[in-house]
Design an enzyme around this catalytic site. Structure first.
Site, PDB file in Angstrom:
ATOM      1  N   ARG A  18       0.788  -1.226   0.000  1.00 25.17           N
ATOM      2  CA  ARG A  18       0.000   0.000   0.000  1.00 25.17           C
ATOM      3  C   ARG A  18       0.825   1.283   0.000  1.00 25.17           C
ATOM      4  O   ARG A  18       0.563   2.184  -0.766  1.00 25.17           O
ATOM      5  CB  ARG A  18      -0.933   0.009   1.239  1.00 25.17           C
ATOM      6  CG  ARG A  18      -2.178  -0.817   1.060  1.00 25.17           C
ATOM      7  CD  ARG A  18      -3.145  -0.586   2.196  1.00 25.17           C
ATOM      8  NE  ARG A  18      -2.776  -1.359   3.369  1.00 25.17           N
ATOM      9  CZ  ARG A  18      -3.418  -1.301   4.538  1.00 25.17           C
ATOM     10  NH1 ARG A  18      -4.425  -0.482   4.688  1.00 25.17           N
ATOM     11  NH2 ARG A  18      -3.040  -2.051   5.554  1.00 25.17           N
ATOM     12  N   HIS A  26      -7.792  -5.360  -7.433  1.00 20.87           N
ATOM     13  CA  HIS A  26      -7.583  -4.616  -6.181  1.00 20.87           C
ATOM     14  C   HIS A  26      -8.813  -4.764  -5.280  1.00 20.87           C
ATOM     15  O   HIS A  26      -9.704  -3.909  -5.288  1.00 20.87           O
ATOM     16  CB  HIS A  26      -7.325  -3.132  -6.501  1.00 20.87           C
ATOM     17  CG  HIS A  26      -6.713  -2.371  -5.378  1.00 20.87           C
ATOM     18  ND1 HIS A  26      -5.423  -2.564  -4.950  1.00 20.87           N
ATOM     19  CD2 HIS A  26      -7.215  -1.396  -4.576  1.00 20.87           C
ATOM     20  CE1 HIS A  26      -5.145  -1.744  -3.950  1.00 20.87           C
ATOM     21  NE2 HIS A  26      -6.215  -1.034  -3.703  1.00 20.87           N
ATOM     22  N   TYR A  67     -19.989  10.629 -12.150  1.00 21.18           N
ATOM     23  CA  TYR A  67     -20.076  11.841 -12.962  1.00 21.18           C
ATOM     24  C   TYR A  67     -18.838  12.085 -13.811  1.00 21.18           C
ATOM     25  O   TYR A  67     -18.896  12.816 -14.793  1.00 21.18           O
ATOM     26  CB  TYR A  67     -20.293  13.060 -12.067  1.00 21.18           C
ATOM     27  CG  TYR A  67     -21.581  13.017 -11.276  1.00 21.18           C
ATOM     28  CD1 TYR A  67     -22.820  12.960 -11.909  1.00 21.18           C
ATOM     29  CD2 TYR A  67     -21.556  13.016  -9.889  1.00 21.18           C
ATOM     30  CE1 TYR A  67     -23.994  12.924 -11.180  1.00 21.18           C
ATOM     31  CE2 TYR A  67     -22.732  12.973  -9.146  1.00 21.18           C
ATOM     32  CZ  TYR A  67     -23.947  12.922  -9.800  1.00 21.18           C
ATOM     33  OH  TYR A  67     -25.101  12.871  -9.075  1.00 21.18           O
TER      34      TYR A  67
END
Length: 768
Positions: free
Chosen positions: A29, A75, A119
């Site tokens: 990470r 992932h 969006y």
């Protein structure tokens, strides 16, 4: 504890579990890879988008679709983490070279978040080709995804050191990384220089790559020597300030336009800081503004009339500062603003990453570039070997076709009449299994139209290419030349000018934030402190709380720090501006410092940083230090004298010249058991802190009680009787003078030693 096959000690289990978790966070990470500069989530985003065909020329798709692809295949984490990483990779004010072309609201410099993923739309940028273009050319190792259903690359075949280009930021378990971004042209030049000459050190590389190049621009004022040390060690900080210009207006008026800000700073943060200083609120637990807040407010309001944020889509950063008067110098206004706000600040640098050995480490600039160059050399070698294998396979196929072309009628007849044409073709024309299979799979129409000239031309080109590839693989120098050529080609295509100005300058400071005026500090026996303006004041009528009384009066200048010395050898610093003024009771001194447990305030000191004091303690040791050595930057203070159990610090004695420059002065000491000794002041050392040198030898039941520095031949010893009476006796220094560290002379005196000082003291030799 004995281990069994199915048992494990709890401590060992906890250690293993924690280490596995820590390495999972570090590798999976937080830290980028030195080879491709990507964290796992970023690498998976880029690979998933390539797999979806979202190149820079493709039509963008909804970000939600991309996130779904990433989560479903590679992932298995929250959608927010994947989308946040996507957003960051698309922000041109965050990454120096964005890898994702985001369409829609992807956030702003002022901290506004991106629109929801339903969006926005996304596709890869042309520069992402540097990471992905060679992925299908045998350059990467593919590993199973989280459930084994798909395969993903372990590392992307980066054609430039992306770790330096875009930098990285992350916090792991026990380590963190802060890698700034750099200019592509400069990074490529440094990589080429190191590939040509592996003996170059970091100092030589900084001639090509002198400093970071931030996405938002700015002005780096750190000196080149400090930058070189940072790149050599892999850790440090860089001082960056905003860039601005002065706009001249009508009738001699002017204003300042800030158009670039340091990293991690935005216009809203600057406006909030100015508002906090020009309209301050009392600090927590206080009823009124501190003197420092009052002074800062007056300073800002005297210089600044108004500030506006005129940033828009065409001018991402445009802060307008209007001065109070046109007579103010623009440099003075900006110096104050930079010193008081985030218009200037430090950027931390910590070059921690996953190395080529798959281990986390902090690396310097040369190591980073060298490990990437080694990786690039391996990648190019694999690419060349992969291409050579493809060419040789094609040559083998074409050689079979050429053989068929020469015996076309016979081949057709054999295929038409034979039940097992493959074996007969191999036997009749000495073809391999692959060649025979290719002939049988060719349509009759194609077989009939085979043209010898075209076959020979393609074979000739492929054989030349194969020979060239073999030469490249056999020659390290030719391979280096190819790598250099490709780096320079990519730099020419994607490189741009440096955005961040690199010019050394002094950091912005306020030389004086308060008015320079005389102050008198009044300290009570119970530890209350207050200040009054002026020197030579009559404090005899000063009122104190019931049961309290005057302990010390100290005359200072308001711009000088006040040093507080405690009985256990620690010093603290108080700003004179923080000490309440007026005729009230003041505040407890303990509220201004964090006094260590068991200690009491011994005295307050003030003056110039170079003022010298003789510090001693009851154990009979001491040294000379300056007032500047006693100044502390933290509320908890710092240790000046190192004491042993039961020892306490004696009141410091002012020394007006260096020990070596004062051959006549003597240190006079008196112990509790009435032993007096003296030795030349020049026998002492100047130290910043420590236990000091032994001044006098003491019996087990004795301790040092008094200390003075005298420059006359005689000294006065005051003794206190059992009933409190004070008697004074003038004695000769020569009678007790000797070497430092001696026990001293036992005097036949009545009473307890109370004070010692010069018989004809210098005006500055009075005891504290």
């Amino acid at each position: 504890m004995t281990e069994h096959a199915d048992h494990l000690a709890l401590a060992e289990y906890a250690q293993r579990a924690y280490l596995e978790y820590a390495m999972s966070v570090v590798k999976g990470r937080a830290l980028p890879d030195v080879r491709d500069g990507q964290k796992p989530v970023q690498r998976r985003i880029l690979f998933a988008m390539k797999d979806m065909g979202l190149t820079h020329a493709a039509k963008p798709v909804k970000s939600a679709r991309v996130v779904g692809e990433i989560l479903g295949k590679y992932h298995p984490h929250g959608d927010a983490s994947a989308y946040d990483a996507m957003v960051r990779m698309a922000q041109d004010f965050t990454l120096r070279y964005p890898l994702i072309d985001g369409i829609g609201n992807f956030g702003s410099r002022d901290g506004d978040g991106a629109a929801a993923m339903r969006y926005t739309e996304a596709r890869l940028t042309p520069l992402a080709e540097l990471l992905l273009d060679e992925l299908d050319q045998g350059t990467a190792d593919f590993i199973p995804n989280y459930d084994g259903a798909f395969r993903e690359p372990d590392c992307l075949p980066a054609r430039l050191p992306m770790l330096l280009l875009n930098g990285a930021s992350g916090i792991a378990v026990g380590m963190a990384t802060e890698i700034p971004s750099h200019n592509l042209n400069e990074t490529a030049a440094a990589a080429v220089a190191l590939l040509k000459n592996p003996e170059l050190d970091t100092a030589a590389l900084t001639a090509y790559l002198p400093a970071p190049d931030f996405a938002g621009g700015g002005h780096i004022i750190t000196a080149p020597a400090d930058l070189q040390r940072l790149y050599d060690s892999g850790k440090g900080s860089i001082r960056v300030r905003a860039r601005y210009r002065v706009e001249q207006l009508a009738r001699g008026q002017w204003r300042i336009i800030v158009y670039e800000l340091p990293p991690q700073t935005n216009a809203q943060k600057i406006l909030a800081e100015i508002e906090e200083q020009t309209n301050p609120k009392p600090k927590a637990g206080k009823k009124q503004l501190s003197q420092e807040q009052v002074n800062t407010k007056k300073l800002m309001l005297d210089l600044l009339e108004r500030v506006r944020d005129e940033s828009d889509s065409e001018q991402p950063v445009r802060l307008v500062f209007e001065p109070k008067s046109s007579r103010i110098q623009p440099e003075a206004l900006m110096n104050t603003l930079m010193a008081q706000t985030s218009l200037e600040g430090n950027v931390s640098v910590n070059l921690v990453m996953m190395g080529a050995d798959n281990r986390p480490a902090q690396k310097n600039l040369k190591t980073i570039l060298q490990e990437w160059l080694d990786f690039r050399t391996q990648t190019v070698t694999r690419r060349l070997a992969h291409r050579l294998a493809q060419v040789e396979k094609r040559v083998h196929i074409l050689e079979g076709r050429h053989t068929v072309f020469l015996h076309l009628d016979e081949v057709i007849a054999l295929i038409r009449e034979s039940d097992e044409p493959k074996g007969e073709l191999m036997a009749r024309f000495a073809l391999s299994d692959i060649q025979a299979e290719d002939i049988l799979e060719i349509r009759l129409r194609q077989l009939a139209r085979l043209e010898g000239i075209k076959l020979e031309q393609e074979l000739g080109k492929l054989r030349e290419e194969a020979e060239s590839l073999q030469n490249l693989l056999a020659s390290e120098s030719d391979k280096k030349k190819l790598i250099i050529k490709e780096i320079q080609s990519d730099a020419k295509r994607f490189g741009d000018e440096r955005r961040t100005l690199l010019q050394a300058a002094e950091r912005a400071t306020l030389t004086q934030t308060t008015a320079d005026e005389p102050l008198t500090l009044i300290v009570s026996q119970q530890g209350w402190i207050r200040s009054r303006v002026g020197h030579g004041l009559d404090v005899s009528q000063t009122a104190f709380k019931e049961g309290d009384a005057l302990q010390q009066v100290l005359e200072i200048r308001s711009v000088r720090p006040v040093v507080v010395l405690d009985t256990l050898g620690r010093s603290y610093t108080v700003d004179a501006a923080d000490i309440p003024r007026g005729r009230g009771d003041g505040v407890p001194l303990a509220s201004l410092i964090a006094l260590q447990t068991g200690a009491a305030v011994l005295c307050l000191l003030a003056g110039a940083p170079e003022d010298r004091y003789l510090l001693t303690h009851s154990g009979g040791y001491g040294f000379i230090c300056t007032l500047g050595d006693m100044v502390s930057r933290v509320k908890t203070g710092k240790e000046i004298m190192r004491l042993e159990s039961g020892e306490t610090v004696l009141p410091p004695v002012r020394v007006y010249r260096s020990a070596q420059a004062d051959p006549t002065s003597h240190v006079v000491l008196a112990s509790a058991n009435k032993r007096l000794s003296a030795f030349p002041l020049r026998d002492l050392k100047e130290m910043a802190k420590g236990r000091g040198l032994q001044l006098t030898a003491l019996d087990a039941d004795d301790h040092l009680a008094l200390c003075a520095v005298v420059s006359s031949a005689e000294y006065v010893l005051e003794t206190a009787g059992k009933r409190g009476g004070i008697s004074r006796e003038t004695l000769r220094v020569a009678d007790i003078a000797g070497k430092r560290g001696r026990k001293g002379k036992l005097l036949n005196i009545s009473g307890t030693p109370h004070a010692v000082y010069a018989a004809a003291p210098h005006q500055s030799e009075n005891p504290l």
